[in-house]
Design an enzyme around this catalytic site. Sequence first.
Site, PDB file in Angstrom:
ATOM      1  N   CYS A   1       0.857  -1.306  -0.077  1.00 53.25           N
ATOM      2  CA  CYS A   1      -0.169  -0.097  -0.014  1.00 53.25           C
ATOM      3  C   CYS A   1       0.929   1.194  -0.152  1.00 53.25           C
ATOM      4  CB  CYS A   1      -0.964   0.254   1.297  1.00 53.25           C
ATOM      5  SG  CYS A   1      -1.857   1.451   1.263  1.00 53.25           S
TER       6      CYS A   1
ATOM      7  N   CYS B   1      -0.140   3.318  -6.741  1.00 53.06           N
ATOM      8  CA  CYS B   1      -1.284   2.675  -5.796  1.00 53.06           C
ATOM      9  C   CYS B   1      -1.395   1.317  -6.233  1.00 53.06           C
ATOM     10  CB  CYS B   1      -2.543   3.540  -6.087  1.00 53.06           C
ATOM     11  SG  CYS B   1      -4.023   2.755  -5.150  1.00 53.06           S
TER      12      CYS B   1
END
Lengths: 230, 230
Positions: free
Chosen positions: B82, B193
């Site tokens: 992440c 991302c």
Amino acid sequence: MRTIGVLGGMGPAATAHFMERLVVLCAAERDQDYPPCLAYSASQIPDRTTHLVDGGPDPTADLQAGARVLEAGGVGAIAIPCNTAHAYLEAIRAVVEVPVFDMVELAAVAVATAYPGSSVGVLAATGTVRLGLYQAALAANGLAVEQPDDELQAQVMAAIREIKGGGSGRDLRLDHAIEVLRKRGAQVLVLGCTELPLAVDSASTGIPVIDATEVLARSCLEWAGGAVRP
Amino acid sequence: MRTIGVLGGMGPAATAHFMERLVVLCAAERDQDYPPCLAYSASQIPDRTTHLVDGGPDPTADLQAGARVLEAGGVGAIAIPCNTAHAYLEAIRAVVEVPVFDMVELAAVAVATAYPGSSVGVLAATGTVRLGLYQAALAANGLAVEQPDDELQAQVMAAIREIKGGGSGRDLRLDHAIEVLRKRGAQVLVLGCTELPLAVDSASTGIPVIDATEVLARSCLEWAGGAVRP
């Protein structure tokens, strides 16, 4: 929500696929709508079929150690996305206090519920077949079983080993085995090895398919309190 | 081989994808050729962008707790699939003794190595953008950065949120954002991302793509001692 434990790595691709099913089958809008999950891809556990069939190293102690890691990590139950590892289910259950799902029994009940009294073709690893894990569970649920003979089973196992090694999965040997089981009267097919959903296209088998991986993932989500997609 | 720790669940689909990349990128023949991996899909961690941008609940303590679970479980290093969670990287590193990979830095170095001196388009979650995580890492590696303006960024973030909710991923808003960055002079695109590789087809962006997820997975496999596919 409760935390799902996954004792995996048998093989690693099957465990990654199981993790993906836990996500895809969960009706969620935000990260927080998914149940937490602690997954141990314990790839170094000795091969189950090699132990059961060829007298190779015993995986019991490693399976127990993996389950203990998950319990210590706070999981509320343990799923094992490897059918053959269910030969050691009671030994694993003996060393942890949290419940351990029985994928084989869950899959057998799913077949009996959807196709009661049917003749069931089983594709599984040779260790699973030799121990009769599915024969026992399906018979206890009133279902007849069709399994490959030794020669055909050797081909199924060769295909499973190729998938473990990163093979694309789609395999003519599996198509042939399914065709043989179907001709012998199988009315529904159980994918009783967690590598097989990576290789078998359920839409092209000619008979309905119950995928033990999928059954286990749904059971885990329901247990954990996630919303399960239909 | 060493055991890879994965602090994940941000989101769960991105973590499942990361697990799949660890398998697919590893050259293996048997289960035991893959490095072991303990992955915590800690989905209940508060949303990072909501904290950084909108003043929502602080995820730091949950991130630290997750890292501790992995360390106690025996991992030798921790990867965090992440990018936005890297805003808390030093706080996580502060509570564990094992090393924690810096995905943002690894991705920036990968871009600088493959496309030195280039202008880099960055697609990332709004928290990552607002904190300038990639701007800083790319600039330190001698690279110029193109990022969406606020309006376009809101569209990118909406697409990311849809992927977190199980959306198919392929999204015209992402295609549009890539087109805008390309017209502004971006010569290479960073997927900053971990939801984005589920949605962006690297073959259709018109410019080369560096996927931070892929860079992190390769770094993990090399660290663990697995054979990495070219």
